[in-house]
Design a protein around this motif. Structure first.
Motif, PDB file in Angstrom:
ATOM      1  N   SER A   1       0.771  -1.241   0.001  1.00  6.15           N
ATOM      2  CA  SER A   1      -0.145  -0.078  -0.037  1.00  6.15           C
ATOM      3  C   SER A   1       0.817   1.244  -0.048  1.00  6.15           C
ATOM      4  O   SER A   1       1.826   1.269   0.535  1.00  6.15           O
ATOM      5  N   ILE A   2       0.599   2.121  -0.466  1.00  4.04           N
ATOM      6  CA  ILE A   2       1.174   3.692  -0.614  1.00  4.04           C
ATOM      7  C   ILE A   2       0.822   4.354   0.773  1.00  4.04           C
ATOM      8  O   ILE A   2      -0.287   4.605   0.936  1.00  4.04           O
TER       9      ILE A   2
ATOM     10  N   TRP B   1      -1.639  12.588   5.843  1.00  2.00           N
ATOM     11  CA  TRP B   1      -3.117  12.201   6.022  1.00  2.00           C
ATOM     12  C   TRP B   1      -3.792  12.402   4.870  1.00  2.00           C
ATOM     13  O   TRP B   1      -5.152  12.478   4.739  1.00  2.00           O
ATOM     14  N   LYS B   2      -3.030  12.926   3.780  1.00  2.00           N
ATOM     15  CA  LYS B   2      -3.663  13.212   2.330  1.00  2.00           C
ATOM     16  C   LYS B   2      -2.727  12.975   1.351  1.00  2.00           C
ATOM     17  O   LYS B   2      -1.736  13.616   1.533  1.00  2.00           O
ATOM     18  N   ARG B   3      -2.937  12.068   0.436  1.00  2.14           N
ATOM     19  CA  ARG B   3      -1.840  11.495  -0.284  1.00  2.14           C
ATOM     20  C   ARG B   3      -1.376  12.817  -1.498  1.00  2.14           C
ATOM     21  O   ARG B   3      -0.096  12.953  -1.898  1.00  2.14           O
TER      22      ARG B   3
ATOM     23  N   ASP C   1      -8.164   8.785   2.000  1.00  4.65           N
ATOM     24  CA  ASP C   1      -6.860   8.269   2.134  1.00  4.65           C
ATOM     25  C   ASP C   1      -6.657   7.745   3.355  1.00  4.65           C
ATOM     26  O   ASP C   1      -5.731   7.007   3.862  1.00  4.65           O
ATOM     27  N   SER C   2      -7.073   8.469   4.477  1.00  2.00           N
ATOM     28  CA  SER C   2      -6.753   8.433   5.685  1.00  2.00           C
ATOM     29  C   SER C   2      -7.310   6.875   6.112  1.00  2.00           C
ATOM     30  O   SER C   2      -6.956   5.918   6.824  1.00  2.00           O
ATOM     31  N   ALA C   3      -8.774   6.642   5.807  1.00  2.18           N
ATOM     32  CA  ALA C   3      -9.385   5.487   6.257  1.00  2.18           C
ATOM     33  C   ALA C   3      -8.549   4.139   5.328  1.00  2.18           C
ATOM     34  O   ALA C   3      -8.457   3.217   6.302  1.00  2.18           O
ATOM     35  N   ALA C   4      -8.024   4.432   4.128  1.00  2.00           N
ATOM     36  CA  ALA C   4      -7.403   3.407   3.535  1.00  2.00           C
ATOM     37  C   ALA C   4      -6.144   3.038   4.361  1.00  2.00           C
ATOM     38  O   ALA C   4      -5.640   1.960   4.322  1.00  2.00           O
ATOM     39  N   MET C   5      -5.208   4.060   4.847  1.00  3.82           N
ATOM     40  CA  MET C   5      -4.263   3.941   5.535  1.00  3.82           C
ATOM     41  C   MET C   5      -4.432   3.109   6.908  1.00  3.82           C
ATOM     42  O   MET C   5      -3.520   2.064   7.257  1.00  3.82           O
TER      43      MET C   5
END
Length: 408
Positions: A227-228, A283-285, A297-301
């Protein structure tokens, strides 16, 4: 996903992402196959809007990297290729050299290891004792230093623009504001759908998605093993009266367990000097403002198991980077270790960057290049720093990995 249909626009190759790696790949592929129909897609309104346009502008030598690794090889060749490209395109650059400065005994041991690694990588480096360092850079404080004369500076946005011109000169097609929303692979081709509803068909797809590399894999139905994780790099710029502070690029000795090089002083090609970057969790790509949060982005991380394992394994450095991000004085202390005369007033605002770091499910950082391929596609999943320096040989490497499909 329902099958993509309609009357698709057909191409031999489609490249996703007009950052420096995508531009380099598209240009060299079009040069190699001038009769092929090659389309380069970029979701932004301009090229090079993310990592390629938010970096320190350094042409790296490759001193840090594991001998024999793809990263070491591509960087070493990339330095020469970048310098040659700049000369051919009349792009300003300067090989001002770089100093790696050790300020304590731990760093001194690491510096000795880097000196040996430089030899293993067949790099021309010079060991400087304390007195030699003081003579070369009177404003610095350190026990010893390594000098790498070949390291340089450039504006990579100018290189991106020149690559785009070359690509279009060879009859390549660059389309901006073209976000890919669906990808479907079959035995003979790949279908893509854009945000505006257009459907495209290509014999082969090359994805150079950078910060969105994992999502483009998922869009194609792949299950990426990584994951990025975005890391935000915050910079400052020194005031004009400090422009002559140093003659070289000045770096601390990095922690070999981390992929980040520490807060450094970088002479820019316009004559200014930047300070940074740090490496705080993002917290934002694609967040370059002062305060950045993206719920998706935050939820995926947070949902990725590797994130929590990464956090647990690097809690100390993570807290230190967070402290540097929140407190300017703490940030300054990192620089004053080797340049003690700098003050808080010297740290003036400068745009931030965001680095795409691939992390595996076990929490380990991917330090080298990572590729994923299918019969009809090649995905650049991790193109770590120094991808900008290495962009030309990376593009050539990608071209060589592609099994040329039968022309339309």
């Amino acid at each position: 996903m329902p099958p993509l249909d309609g009357n698709p626009e057909q191409h031999d190759y489609i490249v996703i992402g007009a950052g420096i790696v995508g531009l380099s790949t598209a240009w060299q592929l079009q040069q190699r196959e001038p009769q092929a129909s090659i389309l380069l897609l970029e979701k932004e309104r301009e090229i090079g809007q993310h990592q390629s346009g938010h970096n320190s502008g350094v042409i790296h030598s490759g001193i840090y990297y594991e001998p024999g690794s793809l990263k070491a090889d591509l960087c070493r060749r990339g330095l020469d290729a970048t310098v040659e490209f700049c000369r051919s395109e009349n792009i300003p650059f300067e090989q001002c050299g770089k100093l790696l400065v050790a300020t304590n005994l731990t760093e001194l041991e690491r510096l000795r290891a880097l000196f040996q690694r430089a030899k293993d990588n067949q790099l021309n480096v010079e060991w400087l004792e304390q007195q030699q360092l003081q003579q070369l850079e009177p404003t610095l404080s350190g026990l010893s230093a390594l000098r790498i004369a070949a390291t340089g500076i450039v504006d990579y946005r100018q290189i991106c623009a020149a690559m785009a011109r070359r690509f279009e000169r060879y009859s390549g097609s660059l389309q901006l504001s073209s976000e890919v929303t669906a990808i479907e692979e079959s035995k003979d081709h790949v279908m893509l759908k854009l945000g505006n509803g257009r459907v495209l068909q290509t014999r082969f797809l090359i994805s150079c998605g950078g910060l969105m590399a994992d999502r483009l894999c998922e869009l194609m139905g792949l299950t990426p093993k990584f994951s990025i994780i975005p890391f935000r790099g915050e910079y400052y710029r020194l005031p004009p009266h400090r422009q002559g502070l140093v003659k070289h690029l000045i770096y601390p000795v990095p922690d070999p367990q981390l992929p980040f090089l520490g807060i450094h002083l970088t002479r820019m090609i316009d004559g200014s000097i930047t300070v940074g970057p740090n490496a705080a969790l993002g917290w934002k790509r694609e967040g370059y403002g002062k305060f950045n949060l993206n719920l998706k982005d935050s939820a995926a991380m947070l949902a990725f198991p590797g994130f929590w394992k990464l956090l647990a394994g690097h809690i100390g450095p993570g807290i230190a980077e967070l402290r540097n991000a929140w407190f300017k004085r703490s940030y300054l202390q990192q620089v004053r270790k080797y340049c003690p005369q700098l003050t808080l007033a010297d740290l003036q605002p400068y745009p931030a960057g965001v680095r795409a770091q691939a992390v595996l499910r076990d929490g380990s950082l991917v330090h080298d290049f990572l590729f994923e391929r299918t019969p009809r596609s090649l995905h650049v999943c991790n193109a770590p720093s120094p991808a900008a320096t290495s962009a030309i040989p990376i593009g050539a490497y990608i071209c060589e990995q592609i099994v040329t499909p039968t022309p339309i």
